[in-house]
Enzyme design. Structure first.
Site, PDB file in Angstrom:
ATOM      1  N   GLY A 177       2.419  -2.740   5.546  1.00 55.61           N
ATOM      2  CA  GLY A 177       1.382  -2.672   4.546  1.00 55.61           C
ATOM      3  C   GLY A 177       0.362  -3.735   4.757  1.00 55.61           C
ATOM      4  N   SER A 178      -0.502  -4.215   3.865  1.00 57.93           N
ATOM      5  CA  SER A 178      -1.659  -3.439   3.662  1.00 57.93           C
ATOM      6  C   SER A 178      -2.869  -4.197   3.167  1.00 57.93           C
ATOM      7  CB  SER A 178      -1.472  -2.276   2.785  1.00 57.93           C
ATOM      8  OG  SER A 178      -0.546  -2.173   1.907  1.00 57.93           O
ATOM      9  N   ARG A 179      -2.765  -5.205   2.293  1.00 62.62           N
ATOM     10  CA  ARG A 179      -3.982  -5.862   1.816  1.00 62.62           C
ATOM     11  C   ARG A 179      -3.650  -7.249   1.260  1.00 62.62           C
ATOM     12  NH1 ARG A 179      -7.921  -3.174  -2.780  1.00 62.62           N
ATOM     13  NH2 ARG A 179      -8.617  -5.109  -3.758  1.00 62.62           N
ATOM     14  N   GLY A 208       0.811  -1.210   0.000  1.00 63.01           N
ATOM     15  CA  GLY A 208       0.000   0.000   0.000  1.00 63.01           C
ATOM     16  C   GLY A 208       0.838   1.251   0.000  1.00 63.01           C
TER      17      GLY A 208
END
Length: 228
Positions: free
Chosen positions: A196-198, A168
């Site tokens: 991060g992030s996803r 991210g």
């Protein structure tokens, strides 16, 4: 390979060891310089409090809880990460499947554990890393335009599941442990996203979804779907 052979029973993730030691020494030097270098101690106290807060946040980020699923894993898809469900929808997956898939996305905030787990048992069919942008991870384009790593797993029943780690705006490094041809299991670490992030999971259409939008997930514990 035994089910728990690769499970690392550690409290701090190995990806954070060097960073935490380096950060500790740097903060120690900064605070020592302020304490011994100036007569007024107010700046030292301010920086010391800030240093402790920052370091505790980093320790929290790199923590690595020991988790075992402890149930039958047949046709089960577990959350590969701690976080919040931000997407449940049918999408075109054009990197590997080139058809419509059900995508479930988990967004990880800075306070979440950032270790990633394998969502299913199976054999690793593909591993690929793609350089890209660092836009905010919750944006739809992040799935295909940000830096990302893709892992495709074929379950014992012959179902292919694609998992994608996505960097991210803050994350700058994705670590993936998967290697093509290896067996993988729920309970094992798939990788780590530093700051991060996803994580996206792509499943066959018709898969039973077991989570709702906005639901909080616990990596390697929350059942997000059941395969047909």
């Amino acid at each position: 390979m035994g089910r728990l052979k690769k499970l690392k029973k550690i409290r701090i993730h190995r990806e954070g060891t060097h960073i935490l030691w380096a950060s500790f020494l740097l903060l120690l030097l900064i605070n020592a310089a302020l304490y011994w270098g100036i007569d007024c101690k107010i700046p030292f106290y301010v920086v010391a409090v800030a240093s402790i807060a920052v370091y505790l946040l980093m320790v929290n980020f790199f923590r690595c809880p020991i988790r075992l699923f402890g149930k039958d894993t047949e046709k089960i898809v577990v959350a590969p990460a701690d976080g919040k469900i931000v997407v449940i929808e049918e999408v075109d997956e054009n990197e590997y499947f080139h058809d419509r898939r059900l995508m479930i996305s988990i967004f990880m905030s800075i306070v979440n554990v950032h270790a990633n787990w394998y969502p299913v048992d199976g054999t690793i069919k593909k591993v690929a890393h793609h350089n890209g942008n660092f836009m905010k991870a919750w944006l739809p384009k992040a799935s295909t335009e940000n830096e990302r790593s893709t892992v495709v797993i074929e379950t014992p029943e012959g179902v292919e599941v694609l998992t994608r780690q996505i960097a991210g705006a803050v994350a700058r490094r994705i670590v993936t442990y998967a290697e093509v041809g290896e067996e993988c299991y729920i309970d094992e670490h798939m990788g780590f996203i530093k700051f991060g992030s996803r994580v996206d999971v792509y499943l066959p259409l018709g898969t039973e979804v077991c989570v709702n939008m906005g639901q909080l997930t616990t990596g390697n514990q929350t059942v997000i779907a059941k395969l047909k």
